[in-house]
Structures are given as C-alpha cells and as structure tokens.
Design a protein around this motif. Structure first.
Motif, PDB file in Angstrom:
ATOM      1  N   ALA A 435       0.844  -1.193  -0.059  1.00 53.55           N
ATOM      2  CA  ALA A 435      -0.012  -0.049   0.032  1.00 53.55           C
ATOM      3  C   ALA A 435       0.865   1.259   0.038  1.00 53.55           C
ATOM      4  O   ALA A 435       0.727   2.364  -0.830  1.00 53.55           O
ATOM      5  CB  ALA A 435      -1.076   0.022   1.136  1.00 53.55           C
ATOM      6  N   ASP A 436       1.943   1.335   0.745  1.00 50.85           N
ATOM      7  CA  ASP A 436       2.940   2.345   0.903  1.00 50.85           C
ATOM      8  C   ASP A 436       3.506   2.912  -0.382  1.00 50.85           C
ATOM      9  O   ASP A 436       3.513   3.695  -0.836  1.00 50.85           O
ATOM     10  CB  ASP A 436       3.951   1.971   2.052  1.00 50.85           C
ATOM     11  CG  ASP A 436       4.914   3.117   2.100  1.00 50.85           C
ATOM     12  OD1 ASP A 436       4.782   4.135   2.641  1.00 50.85           O
ATOM     13  OD2 ASP A 436       6.026   3.014   1.446  1.00 50.85           O
ATOM     14  N   ALA A 437       3.937   1.587  -1.112  1.00 47.94           N
ATOM     15  CA  ALA A 437       4.801   2.000  -2.398  1.00 47.94           C
ATOM     16  C   ALA A 437       3.757   2.304  -3.411  1.00 47.94           C
ATOM     17  O   ALA A 437       3.948   3.071  -4.004  1.00 47.94           O
ATOM     18  CB  ALA A 437       5.006   0.387  -2.964  1.00 47.94           C
ATOM     19  N   ILE A 438       2.610   2.097  -3.404  1.00 50.56           N
ATOM     20  CA  ILE A 438       1.546   2.624  -4.456  1.00 50.56           C
ATOM     21  C   ILE A 438       1.401   4.104  -4.196  1.00 50.56           C
ATOM     22  O   ILE A 438       1.322   4.937  -5.104  1.00 50.56           O
ATOM     23  CB  ILE A 438      -0.013   1.908  -4.214  1.00 50.56           C
ATOM     24  CG1 ILE A 438       0.196   0.376  -4.880  1.00 50.56           C
ATOM     25  CG2 ILE A 438      -0.962   2.716  -5.004  1.00 50.56           C
ATOM     26  CD1 ILE A 438      -1.210  -0.375  -4.551  1.00 50.56           C
ATOM     27  N   ALA A 439       1.231   4.421  -2.810  1.00 52.48           N
ATOM     28  CA  ALA A 439       0.972   5.626  -2.359  1.00 52.48           C
ATOM     29  C   ALA A 439       2.224   6.678  -2.877  1.00 52.48           C
ATOM     30  O   ALA A 439       1.996   7.739  -3.519  1.00 52.48           O
ATOM     31  CB  ALA A 439       0.622   5.948  -0.946  1.00 52.48           C
ATOM     32  N   ARG A 440       3.160   6.198  -2.722  1.00 55.36           N
ATOM     33  CA  ARG A 440       4.515   7.010  -2.948  1.00 55.36           C
ATOM     34  C   ARG A 440       4.648   7.034  -4.417  1.00 55.36           C
ATOM     35  O   ARG A 440       4.912   8.263  -4.955  1.00 55.36           O
ATOM     36  CB  ARG A 440       5.792   6.216  -2.293  1.00 55.36           C
ATOM     37  CG  ARG A 440       5.856   6.475  -0.870  1.00 55.36           C
ATOM     38  CD  ARG A 440       7.344   6.053  -0.213  1.00 55.36           C
ATOM     39  NE  ARG A 440       7.394   4.598  -0.402  1.00 55.36           N
ATOM     40  CZ  ARG A 440       8.631   3.898  -0.977  1.00 55.36           C
ATOM     41  NH1 ARG A 440       9.466   4.414  -1.222  1.00 55.36           N
ATOM     42  NH2 ARG A 440       8.661   2.423  -1.105  1.00 55.36           N
ATOM     43  N   GLU A 441       4.413   6.082  -5.293  1.00 54.04           N
ATOM     44  CA  GLU A 441       4.457   6.150  -6.678  1.00 54.04           C
ATOM     45  C   GLU A 441       3.385   7.223  -7.141  1.00 54.04           C
ATOM     46  O   GLU A 441       4.021   7.778  -8.174  1.00 54.04           O
ATOM     47  CB  GLU A 441       4.276   4.736  -7.226  1.00 54.04           C
ATOM     48  CG  GLU A 441       4.060   4.616  -8.532  1.00 54.04           C
ATOM     49  CD  GLU A 441       3.955   3.163  -9.398  1.00 54.04           C
ATOM     50  OE1 GLU A 441       3.238   3.061 -10.560  1.00 54.04           O
ATOM     51  OE2 GLU A 441       4.074   2.388  -8.589  1.00 54.04           O
ATOM     52  N   GLU A 442       2.330   6.998  -6.731  1.00 54.84           N
ATOM     53  CA  GLU A 442       1.348   7.926  -7.086  1.00 54.84           C
ATOM     54  C   GLU A 442       1.650   9.753  -6.841  1.00 54.84           C
ATOM     55  O   GLU A 442       1.419  10.600  -7.494  1.00 54.84           O
ATOM     56  CB  GLU A 442      -0.192   7.742  -6.901  1.00 54.84           C
ATOM     57  CG  GLU A 442      -0.544   6.424  -7.651  1.00 54.84           C
ATOM     58  CD  GLU A 442      -0.616   6.328  -8.932  1.00 54.84           C
ATOM     59  OE1 GLU A 442      -0.810   7.627  -9.535  1.00 54.84           O
ATOM     60  OE2 GLU A 442      -0.572   5.616  -9.529  1.00 54.84           O
ATOM     61  N   LEU A 443       2.361   9.893  -5.815  1.00 57.15           N
ATOM     62  CA  LEU A 443       2.371  11.276  -5.030  1.00 57.15           C
ATOM     63  C   LEU A 443       3.712  11.579  -6.079  1.00 57.15           C
ATOM     64  O   LEU A 443       3.809  12.911  -6.520  1.00 57.15           O
ATOM     65  CB  LEU A 443       3.189  11.015  -3.691  1.00 57.15           C
ATOM     66  CG  LEU A 443       1.963  10.918  -2.611  1.00 57.15           C
ATOM     67  CD1 LEU A 443       2.420  10.928  -1.310  1.00 57.15           C
ATOM     68  CD2 LEU A 443       0.657  11.924  -2.822  1.00 57.15           C
ATOM     69  N   THR A 444       4.682  10.889  -6.375  1.00 56.82           N
ATOM     70  CA  THR A 444       5.594  11.174  -7.544  1.00 56.82           C
ATOM     71  C   THR A 444       5.077  11.494  -8.781  1.00 56.82           C
ATOM     72  O   THR A 444       5.347  12.388  -9.480  1.00 56.82           O
ATOM     73  CB  THR A 444       6.710  10.036  -7.389  1.00 56.82           C
ATOM     74  OG1 THR A 444       7.416   9.718  -6.063  1.00 56.82           O
ATOM     75  CG2 THR A 444       7.989  10.281  -8.124  1.00 56.82           C
ATOM     76  N   LYS A 445       4.224  10.729  -9.333  1.00 58.18           N
ATOM     77  CA  LYS A 445       3.688  10.923 -10.488  1.00 58.18           C
ATOM     78  C   LYS A 445       3.118  12.146 -10.460  1.00 58.18           C
ATOM     79  O   LYS A 445       3.020  13.004 -11.780  1.00 58.18           O
ATOM     80  CB  LYS A 445       2.704   9.909 -10.907  1.00 58.18           C
ATOM     81  CG  LYS A 445       3.352   8.598 -11.491  1.00 58.18           C
ATOM     82  CD  LYS A 445       2.110   7.521 -11.651  1.00 58.18           C
ATOM     83  CE  LYS A 445       2.564   6.077 -12.244  1.00 58.18           C
ATOM     84  NZ  LYS A 445       1.567   5.130 -12.502  1.00 58.18           N
ATOM     85  N   ALA A 446       2.499  12.829  -9.440  1.00 61.21           N
ATOM     86  CA  ALA A 446       1.475  13.863  -9.595  1.00 61.21           C
ATOM     87  C   ALA A 446       2.592  15.032  -9.183  1.00 61.21           C
ATOM     88  O   ALA A 446       2.128  16.235  -9.048  1.00 61.21           O
ATOM     89  CB  ALA A 446       0.598  13.843  -8.339  1.00 61.21           C
ATOM     90  N   GLY A 447       3.843  14.650  -8.871  1.00 58.62           N
ATOM     91  CA  GLY A 447       4.718  15.967  -8.763  1.00 58.62           C
ATOM     92  C   GLY A 447       4.528  16.582  -7.307  1.00 58.62           C
ATOM     93  O   GLY A 447       4.754  17.813  -7.077  1.00 58.62           O
ATOM     94  N   LEU A 448       4.164  15.684  -6.309  1.00 57.68           N
ATOM     95  CA  LEU A 448       3.821  16.375  -4.998  1.00 57.68           C
ATOM     96  C   LEU A 448       5.010  16.090  -4.120  1.00 57.68           C
ATOM     97  O   LEU A 448       4.656  16.491  -2.995  1.00 57.68           O
ATOM     98  CB  LEU A 448       2.481  15.829  -4.522  1.00 57.68           C
ATOM     99  CG  LEU A 448       1.206  15.957  -5.405  1.00 57.68           C
ATOM    100  CD1 LEU A 448      -0.039  15.444  -4.632  1.00 57.68           C
ATOM    101  CD2 LEU A 448       0.982  17.752  -5.179  1.00 57.68           C
ATOM    102  N   ASP A 449       5.883  15.359  -4.567  1.00 57.60           N
ATOM    103  CA  ASP A 449       6.989  15.138  -3.507  1.00 57.60           C
ATOM    104  C   ASP A 449       7.541  16.315  -2.954  1.00 57.60           C
ATOM    105  O   ASP A 449       7.798  16.479  -1.754  1.00 57.60           O
ATOM    106  CB  ASP A 449       7.924  14.330  -4.185  1.00 57.60           C
ATOM    107  CG  ASP A 449       7.595  12.833  -4.311  1.00 57.60           C
ATOM    108  OD1 ASP A 449       6.789  12.593  -3.923  1.00 57.60           O
ATOM    109  OD2 ASP A 449       8.452  12.251  -5.306  1.00 57.60           O
ATOM    110  N   GLY A 450       7.689  17.493  -3.663  1.00 61.19           N
ATOM    111  CA  GLY A 450       8.064  18.867  -3.130  1.00 61.19           C
ATOM    112  C   GLY A 450       7.310  19.322  -2.306  1.00 61.19           C
ATOM    113  O   GLY A 450       7.759  20.448  -1.595  1.00 61.19           O
ATOM    114  N   GLU A 451       5.986  19.268  -2.387  1.00 61.34           N
ATOM    115  CA  GLU A 451       4.877  19.891  -1.450  1.00 61.34           C
ATOM    116  C   GLU A 451       4.572  19.268  -0.037  1.00 61.34           C
ATOM    117  O   GLU A 451       4.198  19.950   0.850  1.00 61.34           O
ATOM    118  CB  GLU A 451       3.505  19.932  -2.297  1.00 61.34           C
ATOM    119  CG  GLU A 451       3.965  20.873  -3.656  1.00 61.34           C
ATOM    120  CD  GLU A 451       2.601  21.093  -4.474  1.00 61.34           C
ATOM    121  OE1 GLU A 451       1.329  20.949  -3.794  1.00 61.34           O
ATOM    122  OE2 GLU A 451       2.519  21.135  -5.524  1.00 61.34           O
ATOM    123  N   ILE A 452       4.856  17.916  -0.189  1.00 60.03           N
ATOM    124  CA  ILE A 452       4.425  17.082   1.104  1.00 60.03           C
ATOM    125  C   ILE A 452       5.592  16.768   1.813  1.00 60.03           C
ATOM    126  O   ILE A 452       6.545  16.257   1.280  1.00 60.03           O
ATOM    127  CB  ILE A 452       3.703  15.840   0.517  1.00 60.03           C
ATOM    128  CG1 ILE A 452       2.083  16.232  -0.206  1.00 60.03           C
ATOM    129  CG2 ILE A 452       3.488  15.021   1.692  1.00 60.03           C
ATOM    130  CD1 ILE A 452       1.568  14.912  -0.626  1.00 60.03           C
TER     131      ILE A 452
END
Length: 534
Positions: A435-452
């Motif tokens: 579950a964690d891997a899916i969440a991290r993958e989608e956050l990266t795809k959405a370009g949200l790594d720098g915001e969260i």
C-alpha cells in the motif's frame, strides 16, 4: 550509558528561548536560526542561574496561555534582567517582563486575536525601518497599561495601550504581538533588529560553520578509535554518516540493518545512491527474523519502540564484534581495536519529543533517544542533535550527500513497525509495504514530492470493516493516508491533496492489495496529533 553531553561542546553561545507553554516556542527558535543565529529552547521552570550557566548570547521569553496575575502563573525572576544579557519578551513574556520590572498589566476588556493593526509612535531599535501602521498577529486578553520606569513605548493598538517597548541602555525589549508568525508582516525584521542591533549578534551560524564545528568536535571526541553508524538510508542517518566520515574517514564503518520494517527498495537505495556517492564502508545485516521474533505478541506503541531501539543496539554490538574479529577489509584504521562509538542521526525534535530537557513532556520515545537500553556499551556520537530537519538538509547538501537522499521524505527509525496499529507480523508488513509503495508512486507521478513533507501510510491491523469487491462481501483492513506539510516536524498541518490523486491512490490500493478494502484520510494537524500514529 555514556551521555552525548560528554562530547566536546562545539555549539556557539545560544539564544535561549524560554518556553512559557507557547504553541509557538519552537517557531521562535526556528526564526532565530533563520536569521543565522543559534538558538535553544529551555523551560520556564529554569532559574536565572540555570539560564546564565548556559552563557546565553541573548534570551527570548515566549508567549503562553496564562495571565500574569493568575494564581500559580509562571513568572520571571527580576534578577534575570540585571544580568546584562539582552532580553526580548513576546506576548506573555512581554507582560511578565513588564510586571517583574514594575510596569502595570491588566485586562482591558478587549481581547485581540489574529490580525491586529498597531501604530508605531517611536521606532527605536526594534521597529526601525518598519511602517508606522503595520499588521501584526496577536493572541491575548491582558495588556500592558504602563511600561516600567526607564522604558520607551514604541507602539500601541486599540486593545494594548503599550504594544511594544524597549530600554536600550539595559538592552531589554518587548512586543505584545507574535513576530515569529508569518502573519506579522514585519515580524522577522523585528526579531533581527533585536538579534543584530539590540543584542549585537552576528549572523554567522551557517551550514559551513556547523560542519566545521562538528568535524572538530567529532575528532576531539573520537580520537583514533573506531566508529560504527546505524545507516538507514534516510536523511538524518545519511547526513550524520557523511559528517562523521568527513571527520574521521575510514575509522567509520556504516551498518545497515534490514530489520524487515523497511519500505520497498530501501536497501537498494542505500547501496546505489549513498555508498556510490560517498564510498563509505558498509556492512548490511539481515536481521528480519530477529526483529519480528522480538516484536511478536506486542501491540503497545511505546513497547514496540523500545523493543526496536533495544534490538538495534544489540545488532550494532554484534556488528562491532564481527568488525573487530574479522578485521573488516575496509576498516583498516585501528584494525583490531575496539569499536567504542556509535553514530546516530538524532535531531532536535527527537530530543524535545522524547522529554529531552527539564520540564519537557515525553510525547513518545524516539528509538534513538528514549528507546535506548540502559546497558548501552557505546558512547554516542550525535552531530545533528541540535538541528531541525531543514537545517540537516542544508548540511547534507553542503557535504555532497546525493539529492535523492537529502530531499527524501522523512521515515522513522522504527520503520513500518510503528505504522501498523497492532501487533507486527510478516503478513501485515507485506500488506502495508504494498500500500505504501502505491501511495509513494502516485505522489511522485503527481509531482507532489516537493509539496508534501511526509505521507505515512498506516495499517489499522486490529480494525476490520465490511466492504464489497467483485460482487462479494469482504471484511478487510482500512489504511490511513497521512499527508502533512511541515518545516521541522515540531508542528504540521495536513496537506490539501488534489482529490483526483487521492482517488487514484485509493482505487489502486483497494484493487491491488486484496487485504485492504477501505482507504481513509487523516486531516488532523500537529498538535493535537503527532505525524506518526504511534
């Protein structure tokens, strides 16, 4: 156990932030550091003698929820103001200063909360080069009605006859508002005026100086002994390892413990990014069975943290014996000698939350602070112990730590063990990992790594809910998404993520992780909730 306080003190003279129970005490300390001046937080229960024993460069009295004239309210000993140390009072600290020095504090009948206009009647040192009318952020029901003798009134507001004052000769200053809050339009300027002009300090606390000071302190503490570092691949341990390697070179061996509580790809990231960039000596220990056996039957979060902390130390002790016995091929310096030191990536928020310091509450035991066993055989080397997370990142970049690690979302030392609410088992870890891997993958795809700042995924292992999948009834586990925004982990707010990203994450998890049939969103700030659930 040898306290890290036995290491040589390489920190500069601090600006002490005296915490009167303010929600913003940590923020004051951060704003001082943003002005490139070193600060520390101390409790209001300290006496003037205790404060002065720290040889402070200046003192800031924080706000707080009390009324200065209420029974049992915290007070400031007037002797503090006769010590010759520059002092700035903020909100409650401002009122406590006024009362201690003979001023008048009382209720006005008018409370001021939130954005408040103040009128500057004399700029003085604090308000120089700021507008005569400015927006500030206030939170008080009492006000200073008369300044102490010798003080010049600098500003007023509709609810505060005396909203700011100063006695330049004695280097005593105060404001009713909260300059540390961004809503105070010129707040940082006010703080810097106090630090640079009022206290005569220089803005010379920088990443470069932190590195130079810590390298000298590490060399003095370690000498020619051998050192091991518990490397997790996260920001903190990686920067701590790089700093110690800068200081003592191949006296350092890093030990990466695969405790079975890691996310997908952790080991590979350490070997690919950190080792490749730094050339550090690395030993990988597969201890998955050891940790799972130790955690079996335990669901209390404090117990789990302490078990994980204890087992970490036991593994490091085993690794140290093996390094000495085998004459590890890379650890050539001092070969055959005892490993005396253990490097940890302990940060200032870890210390504060673990009750580090008189009067501090133990919110939760961090595995590398409150979770250490009493019979620890190593002396600790903790070069980041006085730093907030963003300061660690700055030091890491200066040291050349790879950006994928420096910019990585924080991950707790106890790993997924404290993201499973309930007993930790191999099966539950695998569910959470997917579950964690899916969440991290989608956050990266959405370009949200720098915001969260961080997005823990939490498995409610002891909770089940009814669902329907494929026209059939399910009775699966919920997982919680906990996206938060923060500067330093001392305070945080939940991140307002786009609904379409949340929808994709939820759909993928419930489709691809059969044991999960419900995804929920945690919208709690810190305080009152901590970032991690356990």
């Amino acid at each position: 156990m040898t306290s890290p306080a036995t290491a040589p003190d390489s920190t500069p003279r601090p600006v002490l932030v005296v915490d009167f129970g303010a929600q913003y005490a940590q923020l004051i300390a951060r704003r001082v550091r943003e002005a490139n001046v070193y600060s520390e937080i101390v409790p209001h229960t300290w006496t003037p003698e205790q404060m002065l024993a720290r040889d402070p460069a200046a003192i800031i009295l924080s706000g707080g929820p009390s009324s200065v004239y209420a029974t049992g309210a915290p007070f400031v000993d007037a002797a503090l103001f006769d010590a010759g140390v520059p002092v700035l009072g903020i909100c409650y600290g401002f009122q406590a200063m006024a009362q201690a020095l003979g001023g008048k504090v009382a209720q006005t009948g008018t409370r001021e909360y939130g954005g408040t206009e103040v009128e500057v009647c004399s700029a003085g040192v604090l308000l120089a080069d700021t507008p005569t009318t400015q927006t500030t952020w206030m939170s008080h029901g009492d006000s200073v009605h008369a300044a102490p003798e010798g003080f010049e009134v600098l500003a007023t507001s509709s609810g505060s006859p005396v909203a700011a004052f100063e006695d330049r000769g004695r280097r005593l200053y105060g404001v009713q508002w909260h300059p540390e809050v961004k809503h105070s339009a010129h707040g940082q300027t006010v703080l810097e005026h106090f630090l640079y002009e009022g206290a005569g300090l220089r803005p010379d606390w920088t990443a470069d100086n932190v590195i130079a000071d810590q390298v000298a302190a590490i060399r003095a503490q370690v000498g020619d002994a051998r050192v091991i570092c518990g490397l997790s691949g996260g920001v903190d341990s990686s920067v701590a390892a790089a700093l110690v390697q800068r200081a003592v070179g191949d006296q350092l061996t890093c030990v990466f413990v695969d405790h079975g509580l890691l996310r997908e790809g952790e080991v590979e990231q350490v070997e690919r990014d950190f080792v490749a960039a730094t050339g550090v000596n690395l030993v990988v220990r597969d201890e998955r069975k050891r940790f799972l056996d130790a955690l079996e039957g335990h669901s209390d979060p404090e117990t789990k943290r302490k078990i994980i902390g204890r087992e970490f130390i036991r593994v490091f002790e085993d690794a140290a014996r093996d390094i000495v016995a085998e004459g590890h091929e890379h650890a050539v310096h001092g070969e055959g000698s005892e490993v005396k030191f253990l490097v940890q990536g302990t940060l200032y928020p870890d210390v504060v939350e673990s009750g580090g310091g008189e009067g501090a509450a133990n919110i939760k035991s961090h595995h590398n602070v409150g979770g250490l066993p009493d019979d620890l055989q190593f002396e600790l080397v903790e070069p980041l112990r006085t730093l907030f997370k963003d300061e660690v990142r700055a030091v890491g970049r200066e040291l050349g730590v790879p950006e994928p690690i420096v910019a990585r979302q924080p991950f707790p030392g106890p790993g997924l063990g404290i993201r499973i609410i309930g007993e930790v088992t191999a099966e539950r870890l695998e569910v959470l990992r997917r579950a964690d891997a899916i969440a991290r993958e989608e956050l990266t795809k959405a370009g949200l790594d720098g915001e969260i700042w961080q997005c823990p995924v939490v498995l409610l292992a002891d909770v089940r809910s009814v669902g329907v999948q494929g026209d059939g009834r399910t009775y699966g586990h919920p997982v919680v998404l906990r996206p938060v925004s923060s500067e330093d982990a001392m305070t945080a707010d939940w991140t307002r993520m786009p609904y379409d990203v949340l929808s994709v994450i939820s759909t993928r998890i419930t489709n691809e992780v059969s044991e999960v049939n419900r995804v929920v969103l945690d919208v709690t700030s810190k305080p009152p909730g901590t970032i991690e659930w356990e």
